[in-house]
Design an enzyme around this catalytic site. Sequence first.
Site, short mmCIF file in Angstrom:
data_model
loop_
_atom_site.label_atom_id
_atom_site.label_comp_id
_atom_site.label_asym_id
_atom_site.label_seq_id
_atom_site.Cartn_x
_atom_site.Cartn_y
_atom_site.Cartn_z
N CYS A 48 -45.15 72.25 76.14
CA CYS A 48 -43.74 72.96 75.91
C CYS A 48 -43.64 74.24 76.55
CB CYS A 48 -43.45 72.84 74.54
SG CYS A 48 -44.34 73.68 73.36
N ARG A 95 -43.11 60.08 71.13
CA ARG A 95 -43.85 59.56 69.94
C ARG A 95 -43.59 57.83 69.73
NH1 ARG A 95 -42.19 64.69 67.23
NH2 ARG A 95 -40.18 63.79 66.88
N ASP A 103 -54.73 69.73 62.43
CA ASP A 103 -53.97 71.06 62.68
C ASP A 103 -54.53 71.96 61.75
OD1 ASP A 103 -50.53 71.09 63.12
OD2 ASP A 103 -51.42 72.83 62.03
N ALA A 121 -58.34 73.35 66.61
CA ALA A 121 -58.20 72.07 67.56
C ALA A 121 -59.18 72.21 68.60
CB ALA A 121 -56.75 71.96 68.16
N ASP A 166 -50.50 67.60 71.40
CA ASP A 166 -49.07 68.28 71.21
C ASP A 166 -49.11 69.87 70.86
OD1 ASP A 166 -46.22 68.55 71.82
OD2 ASP A 166 -45.87 67.99 69.65
N PHE A 177 -52.87 68.93 66.95
CA PHE A 177 -51.73 69.57 66.59
C PHE A 177 -50.69 68.84 65.86
CE2 PHE A 177 -53.94 71.23 70.44
CZ PHE A 177 -54.16 72.60 70.08
N1 SAH Z 1 -46.85 67.35 67.37
C1 SAH Z 1 -45.66 67.99 66.17
C2 SAH Z 1 -45.59 69.49 66.83
C3 SAH Z 1 -46.55 70.40 66.93
S1 SAH Z 1 -46.42 72.03 66.46
C4 SAH Z 1 -44.75 67.15 66.25
O1 SAH Z 1 -44.39 66.33 67.02
O2 SAH Z 1 -43.96 67.21 65.26
C5 SAH Z 1 -47.93 72.82 66.95
C6 SAH Z 1 -48.56 72.70 65.70
O3 SAH Z 1 -49.88 73.16 66.25
C7 SAH Z 1 -48.44 73.61 64.48
O4 SAH Z 1 -48.33 72.65 63.18
C8 SAH Z 1 -49.52 74.47 64.63
O5 SAH Z 1 -49.99 74.48 63.08
C9 SAH Z 1 -50.59 73.78 65.16
N2 SAH Z 1 -51.75 74.67 65.92
C10 SAH Z 1 -51.69 75.78 66.42
N3 SAH Z 1 -52.65 76.39 66.91
C11 SAH Z 1 -53.82 75.52 66.57
C12 SAH Z 1 -55.13 75.45 66.94
N4 SAH Z 1 -55.77 76.27 67.34
N5 SAH Z 1 -55.71 74.56 66.09
C13 SAH Z 1 -55.06 73.41 65.33
N6 SAH Z 1 -53.67 73.35 65.14
C14 SAH Z 1 -53.05 74.53 65.73
#
Ligand code: SAH
Length: 391
Positions: free
Chosen positions: A334, A210, A246, A274, A294, A225
């Site tokens: 991840c 970040r 998200d 997304a 992410d 995400f």
């Molecule tokens: N970038 C964040 C962590 C992301 S965790 C950080 O650094 O804190 C993954 C996220 O993706 C979750 O909040 C989940 O709600 C979202 N997510 C999962 N599938 C998704 C999709 N198809 N479209 C949009 N968001 C999604």
Amino acid sequence: MAQHPVAVISSRGARRWQDGHPWIFKSDVVTPPAASAGAVTVRDVQGRVQGTALWSPQSEISLRFVERVGDVALDGAWWGARIGAAIARRQDILDGDTNACRLVHGEGDGLPSLVVDRYDRWLVVQLLSAGLEAYRAEIVDALVTLTDAVGVLARNDASVRTREGLSKTVELLHGSVPETVEVREHGVRYLAAPHAGQKTGAFLDQREARALIGGVARGRALDVFSYHGSFALHVARRAEHVRAVDASAAALARVEANAAMNGLVNIEPVEADAFDFLREEEKAGARYDTIVLDPPAFAKNRASIAGAVRGYRDINLRAMKLLAPGGMLYTASCSYHLTKPDFLAMLREAAAHSGRRMILRALTGQPVDHPELLTVPETGYLKGALLEAGD
Ligand code: SAH
């Protein structure tokens, strides 16, 4: 020296440990110990002592080595020393400008199946094997003594516990832990949610990434995400406008709260899938100067790698097309099952299809508080790349 029950393992199992991997699978246990979960001494079929291990009677991972000598007493002093060494390894982070980091990363710290994350004065632990659970009291005592924590919460709701014959629970083990804790991270602040948030309350493993993208961010930006917006916050300090995308409305409500906490008015939450969002932006001919991808782990197991690679390629291809000339993309995976070479190959294909000249500025892995052991691939799962659009 304690007199532990004895487990006998095959020569294949013994070789695995000699090569630096502490797990012994059920198929390599020749004679299981006649004992409940806890410490055992491990011998090979020739009777040679291989070490001391944690025994999980019901798990496919039957034994997890913690010492190369047998009959080591895993008493309070032992846990204090091992956990103390893990904490000492993080001293630079703890002395720096962040109040949250992982204190124990399981096998990476010689403490198999134990995770401990620190959020300011509170700790969140995960006891992920039956053998480890047997030492819950010693572990909590050591943690409280070493850190002066005022509360310890067990996020024992991870599904791997089922495979150990353990229940899934969220339990307070010491003091009290608030619903939210303010995290300071390289100049931004956000609220972690230890009881109900993802993982142990936040994604501590992306802290350095970040800061990396935050340092080069500018113009119009996307954090895809975004969860509670931790990337968006860093990016928003330099960019003009950040759209945090998200699928979860609850996560986006927290994006707004976190933005307000930092006095940032240039973060716009966008509730969308997304994949759909990126496709529509591409169709509309949108351009962004800074993009973060992410995603959650698309590959949950080996069987789903092919589908996962298609998913990663799809979002990366679209993000590359969306970049303005000179734009920067930080992209991560991840998924443990997607290896580093797979990740790079996927990015190469996406770059080829995008028609853009994508420059690899940095390859990133896990920060020092999430140590990845070369001999234990399972300790490594996170990889990322900082890419620049060269045209
Ligand atoms: N970038 C964040 C962590 C992301 S965790 C950080 O650094 O804190 C993954 C996220 O993706 C979750 O909040 C989940 O709600 C979202 N997510 C999962 N599938 C998704 C999709 N198809 N479209 C949009 N968001 C999604």
